[in-house]
Structure formats: structure tokens, C-alpha cells
Design an enzyme around this catalytic site. Structure first.
Site, short mmCIF file in Angstrom:
data_model
loop_
_atom_site.label_atom_id
_atom_site.label_comp_id
_atom_site.label_asym_id
_atom_site.label_seq_id
_atom_site.Cartn_x
_atom_site.Cartn_y
_atom_site.Cartn_z
N GLU A 40 0.22 -0.67 0.01
CA GLU A 40 0.15 0.37 0.17
C GLU A 40 1.48 1.04 0.13
OE1 GLU A 40 -2.58 0.13 -0.33
OE2 GLU A 40 -3.38 -1.75 -0.92
N TYR A 123 -5.18 7.22 4.37
CA TYR A 123 -5.34 5.38 3.64
C TYR A 123 -4.69 4.69 3.85
CZ TYR A 123 -3.85 2.69 -0.87
OH TYR A 123 -4.21 2.12 -1.56
N ASP A 141 -8.70 6.80 -1.99
CA ASP A 141 -7.91 6.77 -3.21
C ASP A 141 -8.73 7.59 -3.73
OD1 ASP A 141 -8.75 4.75 -4.43
OD2 ASP A 141 -6.70 3.80 -4.73
#
Ligand code: SF4
Length: 359
Positions: A40, A123, A141
């Protein structure tokens, strides 16, 4: 804004579609929080296609938190080299050290604690917690914001202020399928990446078409709303490859800030009215204390960063006099051109480094 009326219908459609159409990406084959975290972080500013080989090499070299924490920063930057946004790598390395010392080597599974790790924003935290542990946090996102904007005709710009972005977070939380939040989050991102793309979205094959407000009202081309930003400024810089005997000089940037910790060739901004050669000689004098003569233009390269672009004139420079005294860089080496690959360099330098190896 037109909220979705049939949320369970939308969730089912999306998850059924994802089960059939998702891409088999390497980080989807694991539930290891460390590997999900690494993927990520990489995916935050880099495209999937580019990330795959970096992820594979990174997790081969540093298969767990302990191996990453115990590695030299330079080794981490070397594996990251070419992917850009190097603060991500530095933060990952620092955070791995904190996970070892404060959390006994186990990734924290608590939102408050995981957010305290360097580089872990909303996030990353939501992605790791939902995908690795099934915690009900919605991931938002750029892809997800675009999908939400179209699904519900959200008139707020997707690249607006933090409070405007929060509207998308609230919207994503409302839609989240709490029984499988990790799968749902990945399905939303996948829909944005494969079907609800920025240009030419594939509404005809979209699982959400039956409840998409923009599609049903024929206004897909009006979403998402965006704020137009001015073009990024262009900066002219001059860079010198200083030759002394068979060796060339490289310097290391200070550990923090743009491209922190990476190696590069000395140089800097060209002043108004100055030639690139003169700027190169002056900058080298100021930055490393050497008298040099710029006597061969190697090439001109262009490179874009987030907030500016550079045009870089690169010169061969003959060493004339002086000893290295650093003013700005934190380290230096005289190396043979064949040794360049042992050091991590920024992308702009990589655009001319192959030419040095030919010499
Ligand atoms: Fe996007 Fe079209 Fe699907 Fe709506 S129907 S979510 S605009 S691809």
C-alpha cells in the site's frame, strides 16, 4: 449529491464482479500485515504495473519487519531506486524500527497506534487494518473518489481541500460492506482502476450501472469535478560530473527532504543571465569547494516532480584545484563509473548515468 438508495444491491453487485474480474496481484495472495503495508505504501503514488517488480524485490530482500528494521537505509533506498517519492522508503524503514522496539515486531492492529507510525496516514491505516484484519475502515484513494463522485453525483472537487475530501470518506463509509471490508475496499479500487477509469469509463460492463446516478442521468462526462491547478514551474539546473584521474565525484543529500539520503552529482540552479556552464562551475565551488572547468556538455534531461519540473544541463567537469569541503551534502565519494550501481540515485540522474558508463 444523489445518495445510493439500494446499498445492499450495490455491495453485492460490486463483490460478485470483483470475485470474477480482479487481477491476481502478488500482495493479494497474502494476509501478512507487513506485506500489505509495504504494497500500500508503494501503491500510494505509483502505478500497479510499476509496483509489481519493486514489491517482489523488496519483500525478497526484506521479508519481514525485523529484516527491514535491521537493514541499512542505503540498502532500502537502493531497492526503492527509480520509484520516486523516497520519503515513503525512509518512513517505512523508520516505522519498521518503531514496530520492533515499541510493538515487539508485530504490526499494531489499532487505528490510533498504526497512525502514529511514520508515513501511515488515513489511507494506509484503513487499507492495512481492513485487508489484514477485517476492520471496518473505508479506503479512499483517487480511484475510489472518482467512483464515488460518479455513483452519487458528488459536486465537490475530488482534488479539493481536506474538508472536501472528508465528504468522500463519509460517503465511502456509508457504502462499506462491513462483513468483508478488505475485499470491499479492494473491489472499489479495482472498479476505479479497470472500469470506472478517468477517461472513457466502461459503463456498459459496469456492475454498478444500475444504481449509478451519473450513468442513469447521462452525466458521466461531468464527473468527477476537479479544481484546475496552474502548470508547475520549470527550473533550469546545471549538474557536473567532476573527473579526477579515473574517478568521478558523487555526493549524498541530507537524509530528510526531497530525495533525502540519495546520491547525486553536484550542481544547482542556473541564475538569471548566467550560462549553464558558469552555473555548474559556481555551484560545484559552493557545494563541494572544488575549482572545476565545465568542458563538455553531456546531455540535457527533463524531469518532473510533484510541484515543479527541471531542465538539467549535464557537463563533464575537469578538476582543477581544491579539496572537498561539503556545504549542503552530507557525504561524498570518488568512485569509478563502473561502481555507480552500488549507490541509489534519483530518477533525473538515471536519465544520464548510462552515458557515463559508455565513457
Ligand atoms: Fe463509473 Fe459508469 Fe460504473 Fe457509473 S456506471 S460507476 S460512471 S463505470
Amino acid at each position: 449529491m444523489t445518495p445510493i438508495q439500494k446499498i445492499p444491491y450495490f455491495q453485492k453487485q460490486l463483490l460478485d464482479w470483483y470475485a470474477v474480474h480482479h487481477r491476481p496481484l502478488p500482495w493479494r495472495e497474502t494476509s501478512d500485515p507487513y506485506r500489505i503495508w509495504v504494497s500500500e505504501v508503494m501503491l500510494q503514488q505509483t502505478q500497479v504495473r510499476t509496483v509489481i517488480p519493486y514489491y517482489q524485490e523488496f519483500t525478497r530482500r526484506f521479508p519481514d519487519v525485523s529484516s527491514l528494521a535491521g537493514a541499512e537505509l542505503q540498502a532500502v533506498l537502493k531497492v526503492w531506486e527509480g520509484m520516486g517519492y523516497y520519503a515513503r522508503a525512509r518512513n517505512l524503514h523508520r516505522a519498521a524500527g518503531i514496530v520492533m522496539t515499541r510493538h515487539g515486531g508485530r504490526m499494531p492492529d489499532d487505528i490510533r497506534m498504526i497512525r502514529q507510525l511514520p508515513g501511515v496516514g488515513a489511507y494506509i491505516a484503513a487499507a492495512v487494518l481492513s485487508i489484514a484484519w477485517g476492520r471496518p475502515f473505508a479506503v479512499v484513494d483517487g480511484n475510489v473518489r472518482r467512483v464515488l463522485a460518479r455513483l452519487q453525483k458528488i459536486d465537490v472537487p475530488v482534488n479539493g481541500s481536506l474538508s472536501q475530501k472528508n465528504i468522500f470518506t463519509v460517503s465511502a463509509e456509508n457504502l462499506l460492506f462491513k462483513q468483508a471490508p478488505g475485499r470491499f475496499n479492494q473491489a472499489m479500487m479495482e472498479l476505479g482502476a479497470l472500469v470506472c477509469t478517468p477517461r472513457g469509463p466502461g459503463c456498459g460492463r459496469c456492475p454498478a450501472a444500475g444504481c449509478c446516478a451519473a450513468f442513469l442521468s447521462g452525466t458521466v462526462d461531468q464527473y468527477p469535478r476537479r479544481i484546475r491547478r496552474p502548470r508547475t514551474p520549470e527550473i533550469h539546473v546545471a549538474t557536473g560530473v567532476v573527473h579526477k584521474g579515473r574517478k568521478i565525484l558523487i555526493t549524498r543529500r541530507k537524509p530528510e527532504g526531497l530525495l533525502g539520503g540519495l546520491w547525486e552529482f553536484p550542481g544547482g540552479k542556473v541564475r538569471k543571465g548566467e550560462t549553464a556552464e558558469a552555473a555548474c562551475e559556481r555551484e560545484i565551488k559552493e557545494e563541494v569547494g572544488l575549482e572545476v572547468r565545465a568542458d563538455g556538455h553531456i546531455t540535457r534531461v527533463r524531469h518532473a516532480y510533484t510541484h515543479f519540473r527541471i531542465v538539467m544541463d549535464v557537463f563533464h567537469c575537469r578538476y582543477l584545484a581544491g579539496r572537498v569541503r561539503l556545504n549542503g551534502p552530507v557525504d561524498f565519494r570518488w568512485i569509478r563509473p563502473g561502481e555507480i550501481d552500488a549507490y541509489p540515485f534519483p530518477g533525473a540522474n538515471h536519465k544520464f548515468i548510462p552515458l557515463l558508463k559508455e565513457d
